[in-house]
Design an enzyme around this catalytic site. Structure first.
Site, PDB file in Angstrom:
ATOM      1  N   SER A 119       0.808  -1.216   0.000  1.00  0.00           N
ATOM      2  CA  SER A 119       0.000   0.000   0.000  1.00  0.00           C
ATOM      3  C   SER A 119       0.841   1.267   0.000  1.00  0.00           C
ATOM      4  O   SER A 119       0.309   2.352  -0.210  1.00  0.00           O
ATOM      5  CB  SER A 119      -0.909   0.011   1.231  1.00  0.00           C
ATOM      6  N   HIS A 140      -2.036  -2.504  -6.333  1.00  0.00           N
ATOM      7  CA  HIS A 140      -2.586  -2.273  -4.998  1.00  0.00           C
ATOM      8  C   HIS A 140      -4.108  -2.341  -5.016  1.00  0.00           C
ATOM      9  O   HIS A 140      -4.789  -1.411  -5.463  1.00  0.00           O
ATOM     10  CB  HIS A 140      -2.116  -0.907  -4.485  1.00  0.00           C
ATOM     11  N   GLU A 152      -4.686   0.504  -7.794  1.00  0.00           N
ATOM     12  CA  GLU A 152      -3.563   1.353  -8.193  1.00  0.00           C
ATOM     13  C   GLU A 152      -2.494   0.475  -8.842  1.00  0.00           C
ATOM     14  O   GLU A 152      -2.014  -0.477  -8.230  1.00  0.00           O
ATOM     15  CB  GLU A 152      -2.975   2.075  -6.983  1.00  0.00           C
ATOM     16  N   ASN A 190      -3.285   6.571  -0.355  1.00  0.00           N
ATOM     17  CA  ASN A 190      -2.749   6.651   1.005  1.00  0.00           C
ATOM     18  C   ASN A 190      -1.970   7.935   1.254  1.00  0.00           C
ATOM     19  O   ASN A 190      -1.937   8.438   2.382  1.00  0.00           O
ATOM     20  CB  ASN A 190      -1.887   5.435   1.306  1.00  0.00           C
TER      21      ASN A 190
END
Length: 284
Positions: A119, A140, A152, A190
């Site tokens: 992540s 991801h 992602e 994130n």
């Protein structure tokens, strides 16, 4: 390249979720854990989840059986040898991931793509642990993988256009909406999300509002489906601290420095939903 057989390495929620997503897309899946009983427990958990969907009328029994029939659970890493794509979803520890990629590089066929579900960690660090850095990509998925539409696709400096395109096509074939991003800590989601979550913890620490009111405010005021503290519990506080540490190491932004209470909660074993206790108590 055509991806028909996918290997998943990791015995957590994400590994099982990605395995289900790939099997639903009609791909053969090898689900590998370090212990056979753990691998079989993951498969049993998937079967239980699919049974609930059958009961709710969202999935036919025939489709359930077909999905499960495409998944093989194993503890033997050699069973990944013929996979076209292998996705690791193990603990967010760079040393652990680098060692795993070096091992996979020796086991999996030479033209296969190796991918990480990290992540936030730098994908290039895993790529250079192999002799095929041009065939290592980040992919991801978000939790829960069967329900979340975003993937992602992370392109490290070493990755070939062919490998990145193949993983993007794989994500699309799985019914996801892939976005491409450069190999920077936190990628898109994130990097934007965790300063918000971290500052919510600081707000709680400073006594600005209760946990319930912080979460209620962000749900009611921003139309978020979940408040920040409940979301941290879902992600896992240990995982959250690891993500924040990686972001801070790369950008040195104070917003990425984990709030002290997060580290103390992790030390106490209060990791969120997976441990039964975090900002909220899930043991009842």
């Amino acid at each position: 390249m055509a991806i028909a057989r996918v290997g998943i390495v990791g015995s957590g929620i994400m590994g099982a979720g990605i395995a289900e997503v790939a099997a639903r897309a009609g791909l053969d899946v090898v689900l590998r854990s370090r212990k056979q009983e753990t691998a079989e427990a993951m498969l049993a958990g998937m079967e239980k989840g699919l049974a609930k969907q059958v009961d709710k009328g969202r999935l036919s029994e025939e489709d359930r059986d077909a999905i499960l029939g495409r998944v093989t659970a194993t503890h033997h890493i050699g069973d990944l040898a013929d996979c076209d794509l292998v996705i690791e979803s193990v603990v967010e520890d760079l040393d652990v991931k680098r060692a795993l990629f070096a091992e996979l590089d020796q086991v999996v066929k030479a033209d296969a793509i190796l991918a990480t579900n990290t992540s936030t960690l730098p994908v290039v660090e895993m790529a250079v642990a192999t002799e095929r850095p041009e065939r290592v990509v980040g992919v991801h998925f978000f939790n829960p993988a069967p329900a979340m539409s975003l993937v992602e696709v992370i392109a490290p400096l070493t990755a070939s256009d062919e490998a990145v395109e193949a993983v993007t096509e794989f994500a699309t074939a799985c019914g996801k909406g892939p976005v491409r991003v450069e190999d920077r800590a936190g990628f898109i989601v994130n990097a934007l999300l965790f300063p918000y979550l971290n500052n919510a913890v600081r707000m709680l620490e400073n006594g600005v509002a209760s946990r319930e009111d912080i979460d209620a405010a962000m749900k009611g005021g921003c139309n978020f489906p979940m408040g920040p503290l409940a979301l941290l519990d879902l992600v896992g506080l240990d995982t959250s601290v690891a993500i924040l540490d990686a972001l801070y190491a790369e950008f040195a932004d104070p917003n990425y420095s984990p709030a002290p209470v997060l580290r103390r909660m992790v030390a106490a074993g209060h990791l969120g939903r997976k441990s039964g206790q975090g900002f909220y108590d899930y043991r009842r």
